[in-house]
Design a protein around this motif. Structure first.
Motif, PDB file in Angstrom:
ATOM      1  N   ILE A   1       0.811  -1.203   0.024  1.00 51.51           N
ATOM      2  CA  ILE A   1      -0.154  -0.198   0.057  1.00 51.51           C
ATOM      3  C   ILE A   1       0.962   1.178  -0.088  1.00 51.51           C
ATOM      4  CG2 ILE A   1      -1.716   1.461   1.123  1.00 51.51           C
ATOM      5  CD1 ILE A   1      -2.821  -1.051   2.431  1.00 51.51           C
TER       6      ILE A   1
ATOM      7  N   GLU B   1       2.375   8.931   2.852  1.00 57.40           N
ATOM      8  CA  GLU B   1       2.554   8.369   1.493  1.00 57.40           C
ATOM      9  C   GLU B   1       3.962   7.747   1.360  1.00 57.40           C
ATOM     10  OE1 GLU B   1       1.971   9.372  -3.167  1.00 57.40           O
ATOM     11  OE2 GLU B   1       1.674  10.900  -1.585  1.00 57.40           O
TER      12      GLU B   1
ATOM     13  N   LYS C   1     -10.295  -1.269  -2.783  1.00 56.92           N
ATOM     14  CA  LYS C   1     -10.995  -0.961  -1.429  1.00 56.92           C
ATOM     15  C   LYS C   1     -10.952  -2.237  -0.637  1.00 56.92           C
ATOM     16  CE  LYS C   1     -14.717   1.568  -0.996  1.00 56.92           C
ATOM     17  NZ  LYS C   1     -15.864   2.393  -0.916  1.00 56.92           N
ATOM     18  N   ALA C   2     -11.142  -1.987   0.612  1.00 53.00           N
ATOM     19  CA  ALA C   2     -10.620  -3.177   1.712  1.00 53.00           C
ATOM     20  C   ALA C   2     -12.013  -4.023   1.893  1.00 53.00           C
ATOM     21  CB  ALA C   2     -10.375  -2.607   3.059  1.00 53.00           C
TER      22      ALA C   2
ATOM     23  N   TYR D   1      -7.402   2.476  -1.596  1.00 51.57           N
ATOM     24  CA  TYR D   1      -6.077   2.178  -1.094  1.00 51.57           C
ATOM     25  C   TYR D   1      -5.276   2.060  -2.571  1.00 51.57           C
ATOM     26  CZ  TYR D   1      -7.824   1.474   3.445  1.00 51.57           C
ATOM     27  OH  TYR D   1      -8.364   1.721   4.625  1.00 51.57           O
ATOM     28  N   TYR D   2      -4.076   2.690  -2.695  1.00 47.81           N
ATOM     29  CA  TYR D   2      -3.474   2.557  -3.947  1.00 47.81           C
ATOM     30  C   TYR D   2      -2.084   1.491  -3.815  1.00 47.81           C
ATOM     31  CZ  TYR D   2      -6.601   6.296  -4.932  1.00 47.81           C
ATOM     32  OH  TYR D   2      -7.611   6.930  -5.365  1.00 47.81           O
ATOM     33  N   ILE D   3      -2.255   0.628  -4.441  1.00 45.48           N
ATOM     34  CA  ILE D   3      -1.136  -0.552  -4.059  1.00 45.48           C
ATOM     35  C   ILE D   3      -0.668  -0.789  -5.211  1.00 45.48           C
ATOM     36  CG2 ILE D   3      -1.301  -3.119  -3.656  1.00 45.48           C
ATOM     37  CD1 ILE D   3      -3.802  -2.534  -2.191  1.00 45.48           C
TER      38      ILE D   3
ATOM     39  N   LYS E   1      -0.615   4.370  -0.511  1.00 47.09           N
ATOM     40  CA  LYS E   1      -1.258   5.444   0.007  1.00 47.09           C
ATOM     41  C   LYS E   1      -2.708   4.995   0.024  1.00 47.09           C
ATOM     42  CE  LYS E   1      -2.166   8.367  -3.892  1.00 47.09           C
ATOM     43  NZ  LYS E   1      -1.937   9.625  -4.711  1.00 47.09           N
ATOM     44  N   GLY E   2      -3.514   6.018   1.146  1.00 43.90           N
ATOM     45  CA  GLY E   2      -4.937   5.467   1.233  1.00 43.90           C
ATOM     46  C   GLY E   2      -5.528   6.817   1.603  1.00 43.90           C
TER      47      GLY E   2
ATOM     48  N   VAL F   1      -0.553   2.314   5.295  1.00 44.41           N
ATOM     49  CA  VAL F   1       0.643   2.439   4.179  1.00 44.41           C
ATOM     50  C   VAL F   1       1.796   1.769   4.774  1.00 44.41           C
ATOM     51  CG1 VAL F   1       2.086   4.306   3.579  1.00 44.41           C
ATOM     52  CG2 VAL F   1      -0.208   4.877   3.564  1.00 44.41           C
TER      53      VAL F   1
ATOM     54  N   GLU G   1      -6.101   0.371  -7.663  1.00 37.49           N
ATOM     55  CA  GLU G   1      -7.066   1.157  -6.743  1.00 37.49           C
ATOM     56  C   GLU G   1      -7.751   0.241  -5.931  1.00 37.49           C
ATOM     57  OE1 GLU G   1      -9.126   5.276  -7.218  1.00 37.49           O
ATOM     58  OE2 GLU G   1     -10.845   3.738  -7.879  1.00 37.49           O
TER      59      GLU G   1
ATOM     60  N   PRO H   1      -6.333  -1.245   7.066  1.00 33.25           N
ATOM     61  CA  PRO H   1      -5.053  -1.011   6.457  1.00 33.25           C
ATOM     62  C   PRO H   1      -4.237   0.031   6.400  1.00 33.25           C
ATOM     63  CG  PRO H   1      -7.110  -1.967   4.865  1.00 33.25           C
ATOM     64  CD  PRO H   1      -7.445  -1.186   6.377  1.00 33.25           C
TER      65      PRO H   1
END
Length: 296
Positions: free
Chosen positions: A6, A204, A26-27, A14-16, A8-9, A40, A24, A38
């Motif tokens: 991850i 980030e 979601k959890a 969440y950008y993985i 950033k969120g 970073v 991009e 989740p």
């Protein structure tokens, strides 16, 4: 199932980073039910959407090596504590607090003395002596002259590193100099109050290169050691320069604050241990002792 980290969120997204690129996600709701958010730095497994290979769902959060509360980030291996030698003047109390917290979290520690180009008298060399003698890796830097930047860049390789320090010491400028792709916003020093404006808005993870990441964090000027769950009796083990003296004091259980026959106090008086570091130790100990006594 693809794995990633991850970066950033923001707003529940969440950008993985994965081998397939940035996804991009979601959890899953199961994490919310477990009260596990989740973070970073988390290593995760994801399921990529059938209809859009740029979106997905976080299915699993891998076991974390550690978690920092401030900033909220997981799996950090190293902390780079940045202190400016001028504008603003070095805040040794904050520096030693950050070192103490990093020691309690068993992080690798780099002390970065920044803005050395502004120190016409090379007063920063006294700080270099203090912290190198205590056993720390010290790097002296200037974003303007580029002095020390290669040393700093090399120290960041193949680790997740978090940058910390007060506002205005030049963390974002340093990161921009280490890698100009970052383009982090920097702030000017307020001449009226001699402090920097807060410029970093969120946590980030920034990729320096493969397996090398840095986190630029919001600057802050104060926090309390009791927030970090550090106990007074453990404090001496978080000051590296005391390691050779633990069992040498006259009295068992010596706190190294006022006892007769204390070899740590003797070492301070003989100039073997930094007076400023010791004074901060005593201040920290008294703060933590008061908390312990209050809970009895």
């Amino acid at each position: 199932m693809p794995e990633g980290i991850i970066l950033k969120g923001i707003g529940g997204f969440y950008y993985i980073e994965t081998r397939q690129g940035i996804i991009e996600c979601k959890a899953r709701g199961k994490f919310r039910k477990k009260e596990m958010i989740p973070l970073v730095g988390d290593r995760v497994e994801i399921e990529i959407a059938d209809h859009d290979n740029t979106k997905g769902i976080i299915e699993k959060i891998m076991l974390r090596k550690n978690v920092l509360v401030r900033p909220p980030v997981a799996n950090v291996q190293q902390i780079v504590i940045v202190a400016s030698v001028c504008l603003p003047a070095p805040n040794l109390l904050l520096l030693d607090k950050l070192i103490t917290v990093a020691e309690s979290r068993e992080l690798d520690i780099i002390i970065c003395l920044n803005k050395i180009d502004l120190d016409d008298r090379d007063e920063y060399l006294k700080l270099v002596e203090i912290y190198q003698s205590a056993g720390y890796h010290v790097i002296c830097t200037s974003s303007r002259t580029l002095q020390g930047i290669n040393d700093l860049r090399n120290a960041l390789q193949r680790k997740i590193s978090v940058f910390a320090g007060a506002s205005g010491v030049g963390k974002s400028s340093l990161l921009n100099t280490v890698d100009n792709r970052f383009e982090l916003q920097t702030g000017e020093i307020s001449k009226k109050i001699d402090r920097g404006k807060h410029t970093t808005r969120h946590v980030e993870l920034l990729e320096l290169n493969e397996e090398s990441y840095v986190v630029d964090t919001p600057g802050f000027t104060s926090f309390e050691l009791m927030e970090m769950d550090i106990k007074a009796d453990d404090l001496e083990y978080l000051f590296r320069e005391y390691q050779n003296y633990h069992s040498m004091c006259k009295f068992r259980g010596c706190t190294h604050t006022s006892e007769p026959g204390c070899v740590v106090i003797e070492a301070v008086n003989e100039g073997k241990i930094s007076r400023s570091r010791y004074d901060n130790y005593v201040q920290f100990y008294n703060q933590l002792k008061d908390i312990r006594d209050w809970h009895k």
